[in-house]
Design a protein around this motif. Structure first.
Motif, mmCIF file in Angstrom:
data_model
loop_
_atom_site.group_PDB
_atom_site.id
_atom_site.type_symbol
_atom_site.label_atom_id
_atom_site.label_comp_id
_atom_site.label_asym_id
_atom_site.label_seq_id
_atom_site.Cartn_x
_atom_site.Cartn_y
_atom_site.Cartn_z
ATOM 1 N N LEU A 31 0.813 -1.223 0.000
ATOM 2 C CA LEU A 31 0.000 0.000 0.000
ATOM 3 C C LEU A 31 0.842 1.267 0.000
ATOM 4 O O LEU A 31 0.440 2.273 -0.590
ATOM 5 C CB LEU A 31 -0.950 0.017 1.202
ATOM 6 C CG LEU A 31 -2.040 -1.045 1.229
ATOM 7 C CD1 LEU A 31 -2.964 -0.814 2.420
ATOM 8 C CD2 LEU A 31 -2.838 -1.088 -0.056
ATOM 9 N N TYR A 45 -5.173 -4.003 -0.338
ATOM 10 C CA TYR A 45 -6.140 -3.141 0.344
ATOM 11 C C TYR A 45 -7.323 -3.969 0.837
ATOM 12 O O TYR A 45 -7.755 -3.842 1.988
ATOM 13 C CB TYR A 45 -6.620 -2.036 -0.608
ATOM 14 C CG TYR A 45 -7.507 -1.030 0.055
ATOM 15 C CD1 TYR A 45 -6.966 0.121 0.615
ATOM 16 C CD2 TYR A 45 -8.881 -1.212 0.130
ATOM 17 C CE1 TYR A 45 -7.770 1.053 1.237
ATOM 18 C CE2 TYR A 45 -9.692 -0.289 0.759
ATOM 19 C CZ TYR A 45 -9.136 0.831 1.309
ATOM 20 O OH TYR A 45 -9.940 1.751 1.935
ATOM 21 N N PHE A 77 -4.575 3.800 3.882
ATOM 22 C CA PHE A 77 -5.641 2.922 4.363
ATOM 23 C C PHE A 77 -6.190 3.498 5.656
ATOM 24 O O PHE A 77 -5.444 3.988 6.499
ATOM 25 C CB PHE A 77 -5.140 1.504 4.642
ATOM 26 C CG PHE A 77 -6.199 0.653 5.290
ATOM 27 C CD1 PHE A 77 -7.150 0.013 4.510
ATOM 28 C CD2 PHE A 77 -6.291 0.542 6.676
ATOM 29 C CE1 PHE A 77 -8.158 -0.720 5.103
ATOM 30 C CE2 PHE A 77 -7.284 -0.196 7.269
ATOM 31 C CZ PHE A 77 -8.234 -0.833 6.478
ATOM 32 N N SER A 84 -9.572 7.157 3.356
ATOM 33 C CA SER A 84 -8.819 6.288 2.460
ATOM 34 C C SER A 84 -8.729 6.860 1.060
ATOM 35 O O SER A 84 -9.524 7.707 0.664
ATOM 36 C CB SER A 84 -9.459 4.899 2.395
ATOM 37 O OG SER A 84 -9.242 4.208 3.583
#
Length: 85
Positions: A31, A45, A77, A84
């Motif tokens: 991420l 994710y 995240f 997000s």
């Protein structure tokens, strides 16, 4: 004051334990380093989202979990969808 210090220490330990899980470490690395449009980023994710939903459901002391890029602090995240990507 002792109770507060104990609570803070417990929260720190729980957060550290969560961050040390191999699947979470691997997915979090994706991420913060990969392109959000890539399939591996999307899969990572989803994996973290599913795992964190379980954590929040079973550990009420966690109200929110975020993963940020080290540079710039961009949230990649969050258990709160408003933050997000």
């Amino acid at each position: 004051e002792r109770s507060l210090n104990l609570w803070v220490e417990n929260q720190k330990n729980a957060t550290f334990s969560l961050a040390q899980l191999p699947d979470i470490k691997t997915a979090a690395k994706v991420l913060v380093t990969d392109d959000p449009s890539s399939q591996i980023w999307q899969d990572s994710y989803t994996q973290i989202r599913q795992y964190m939903a379980s954590v929040l459901a079973t550990q009420p002391d966690f109200q929110e979990v975020q993963i940020l890029r080290a540079t710039g602090g961009q949230i990649v995240f969050s258990t709160h969808s408003q933050y997000s990507l």
